[in-house]
Scaffold this motif. Structure first.
Motif, PDB file in Angstrom:
ATOM      1  N   UNK A  33       3.565   6.772 -31.865  1.00 36.84           N
ATOM      2  CA  UNK A  33       4.537   7.474 -32.710  1.00 36.84           C
ATOM      3  C   UNK A  33       4.077   7.620 -34.153  1.00 36.84           C
ATOM      4  N   UNK A  34       3.039   6.896 -34.539  1.00 39.73           N
ATOM      5  CA  UNK A  34       2.552   6.949 -35.926  1.00 39.73           C
ATOM      6  C   UNK A  34       1.227   7.707 -35.945  1.00 39.73           C
ATOM      7  N   UNK A  35       1.133   8.723 -36.774  1.00 37.35           N
ATOM      8  CA  UNK A  35      -0.089   9.531 -36.867  1.00 37.35           C
ATOM      9  C   UNK A  35      -1.064   8.827 -37.820  1.00 37.35           C
ATOM     10  N   UNK A  36      -2.019   8.095 -37.233  1.00 32.34           N
ATOM     11  CA  UNK A  36      -2.903   7.256 -38.045  1.00 32.34           C
ATOM     12  C   UNK A  36      -3.780   8.088 -38.984  1.00 32.34           C
ATOM     13  N   UNK A  37      -4.209   9.271 -38.531  1.00 36.44           N
ATOM     14  CA  UNK A  37      -5.051  10.117 -39.394  1.00 36.44           C
ATOM     15  C   UNK A  37      -4.252  10.622 -40.594  1.00 36.44           C
ATOM     16  N   UNK A  38      -2.991  10.970 -40.353  1.00 38.28           N
ATOM     17  CA  UNK A  38      -2.154  11.432 -41.470  1.00 38.28           C
ATOM     18  C   UNK A  38      -1.932  10.310 -42.478  1.00 38.28           C
ATOM     19  N   UNK A  79      -9.910  12.823 -42.659  1.00 33.09           N
ATOM     20  CA  UNK A  79      -9.202  12.111 -41.587  1.00 33.09           C
ATOM     21  C   UNK A  79      -8.733  13.121 -40.558  1.00 33.09           C
ATOM     22  N   UNK A  80      -9.108  12.895 -39.316  1.00 34.06           N
ATOM     23  CA  UNK A  80      -8.758  13.829 -38.242  1.00 34.06           C
ATOM     24  C   UNK A  80      -8.385  13.046 -36.993  1.00 34.06           C
ATOM     25  N   UNK A  81      -7.674  13.745 -36.131  1.00 37.00           N
ATOM     26  CA  UNK A  81      -7.303  13.165 -34.844  1.00 37.00           C
ATOM     27  C   UNK A  81      -7.942  14.010 -33.750  1.00 37.00           C
ATOM     28  N   UNK A  82      -8.502  13.359 -32.762  1.00 37.48           N
ATOM     29  CA  UNK A  82      -9.092  14.089 -31.633  1.00 37.48           C
ATOM     30  C   UNK A  82      -8.420  13.605 -30.354  1.00 37.48           C
ATOM     31  N   UNK A  88     -13.989  16.985 -26.387  1.00 38.21           N
ATOM     32  CA  UNK A  88     -14.336  17.320 -27.764  1.00 38.21           C
ATOM     33  C   UNK A  88     -14.778  16.096 -28.570  1.00 38.21           C
ATOM     34  N   UNK A  89     -14.866  14.944 -27.915  1.00 36.08           N
ATOM     35  CA  UNK A  89     -15.102  13.696 -28.645  1.00 36.08           C
ATOM     36  C   UNK A  89     -16.446  13.706 -29.384  1.00 36.08           C
ATOM     37  N   UNK A  90     -17.478  14.185 -28.712  1.00 34.94           N
ATOM     38  CA  UNK A  90     -18.794  14.141 -29.350  1.00 34.94           C
ATOM     39  C   UNK A  90     -18.838  15.026 -30.600  1.00 34.94           C
ATOM     40  N   UNK A  91     -18.296  16.228 -30.488  1.00 37.51           N
ATOM     41  CA  UNK A  91     -18.252  17.126 -31.639  1.00 37.51           C
ATOM     42  C   UNK A  91     -17.423  16.528 -32.777  1.00 37.51           C
ATOM     43  N   UNK A  92     -16.324  15.891 -32.406  1.00 34.58           N
ATOM     44  CA  UNK A  92     -15.471  15.270 -33.425  1.00 34.58           C
ATOM     45  C   UNK A  92     -16.217  14.134 -34.128  1.00 34.58           C
ATOM     46  N   UNK A 126     -11.715   8.852 -38.073  1.00 34.77           N
ATOM     47  CA  UNK A 126     -11.481   9.654 -36.868  1.00 34.77           C
ATOM     48  C   UNK A 126     -10.614   8.829 -35.924  1.00 34.77           C
ATOM     49  N   UNK A 127      -9.440   9.374 -35.612  1.00 36.17           N
ATOM     50  CA  UNK A 127      -8.530   8.741 -34.660  1.00 36.17           C
ATOM     51  C   UNK A 127      -8.770   9.424 -33.309  1.00 36.17           C
ATOM     52  N   UNK A 128      -9.460   8.720 -32.429  1.00 38.63           N
ATOM     53  CA  UNK A 128      -9.901   9.308 -31.169  1.00 38.63           C
ATOM     54  C   UNK A 128      -9.062   8.759 -30.009  1.00 38.63           C
TER      55      UNK A 128
END
Lengths: 186, 161
Positions: free
Chosen positions: A114-119, A129-132, A137-141, A154-156
């Motif tokens: 429920x919590x957006x760690x990247x945000x 900070x990004x979420x994948x 797409x993990x490698x590109x991220x 990066x929140x993967x």
């Protein structure tokens, strides 16, 4: 994508002199099994302190420091995220292997669902900070994350199920610390 | 020379990184920390993060010291036991000595057991003495490195110099 696959995917993307802090529990064991390296510090306890240990290294070393964190681990030590965001060390790269639960203790749900760690990281001051959400797409991220200005998070998203658990790292804690110290002294 | 003789003494003893959370008993020390290079001082948000960052700095080859109020020892206990004590990481610590009967209520319960708490985990400690900051710092660094564990200098009211 499983957490172990994500760990095995990221380690070969790193430079030999990068310093890795691997979170206590499964992440350390999977990092050891996938690719043991003298510049990886394997945590066993002190849950919640991955970012803080990495921060102490990043502030005092020139090399890139990569924190391999878990979502529950990061939530436990959320103040560490504020410290990294506030002090903004350019050489700190934070990867959260986010399975949305406490897998080691039986899969109890974690608040990361429920919590957006990247945000939160972006709000704290991380420069990137990004979420994948998708394994394909993990490698590109990961490549975008490692090429971004630091501190970067990066929140993967990874699978919650734990298949083929990795064994414990066959070193004493004293040996683990001494090996990293020696590798960083050369 | 910084604003704090205790900080200068720690630097002279080879400390290159300081992390901590302020206490009013340590105002002078923290005033000195504000003069350090940005890469040498971590103003932590809680004491457990401070000691964890010190362990990171030590892994990287920098002698690191933590500074805090004794109430912060509670927050630190998990990290001191499962990181510093378990991995044999030296950690010089400056800890304010709050909790005497004239101090506020919120300091008394943990404050009056600070020495017992340190003894329980076999963490060596000594009381800071005004005027001999160099000797205090030498003891603190030597004790933590000899035993490869945290060591504590308890800073009472008036010993922050």
């Amino acid at each position: 994508m499983t957490r172990a696959e994500a760990v095995a995917l990221v380690l070969p993307l790193l430079a030999d002199d990068d310093i890795v802090v691997a979170a206590d529990g499964a992440i350390s064991r999977e990092a050891y099994r996938a690719h043991d390296r003298p510049r990886t510090f394997y945590m066993l306890g002190s849950m919640g302190q991955v970012a803080s240990i990495a921060l102490g290294l990043a502030m005092t070393r020139m090399e890139r420091v990569v924190a391999l964190d878990g979502d529950g681990n990061l939530l436990m030590g959320f103040g560490g995220l504020a410290l990294v965001g506030g002090l903004r060390p350019a050489n700190l790269y934070h990867l959260v292997l986010d399975n949305g639960c406490y897998a080691t203790t039986g899969g109890q749900p974690a608040l990361s669902q429920d919590v957006d760690l990247a945000a939160v990281a972006a709000g704290a001051g991380y420069r990137w900070a990004r979420r994948c959400l998708s394994g394909e797409h993990a490698r590109g991220a990961m490549e975008a994350w490692l090429a971004a200005p630091g501190p970067a998070l990066l929140d993967l998203a990874v699978d919650a199920s734990d298949v083929d658990p990795a064994p414990r790292v066959p070193m004493t804690p004293e040996e683990m610390a001494a090996r990293v110290r020696a590798a960083l002294a050369t | 020379m910084s604003a704090s003789r205790r900080l200068d003494a720690l630097l002279a003893a080879g400390v290159g990184f300081v992390a901590g959370v302020p206490c009013s008993y340590l105002k002078t020390f923290f005033a000195g920390c504000r003069e350090l290079p940005l890469s040498s001082f971590l103003p932590a948000v809680r004491e457990d993060h401070a000691v964890a960052a010190c362990a990171g700095a030590w892994l990287g080859g920098t002698r690191a010291a933590a500074v805090m109020q004794n109430s912060g020892l509670g927050y630190c206990l998990e990290v001191l036991t499962s990181l510093h004590l378990m991995y044999h990481v030296p950690l010089p610590m400056l800890v304010s000595d709050r909790g005497d009967p004239s101090d506020f209520e919120e300091h008394r319960i943990l404050g009056q057991r600070t020495r017992q708490l340190l003894d329980l985990f076999e963490i060596p400690w000594a009381e800071a003495r005004p005027g001999v900051e160099g000797d205090d710092a030498s003891w603190l660094v030597a004790a933590s490195e000899r035993e490869r564990r945290p060591a504590v200098l308890l800073v009472g009211k008036g010993a922050d110099s």
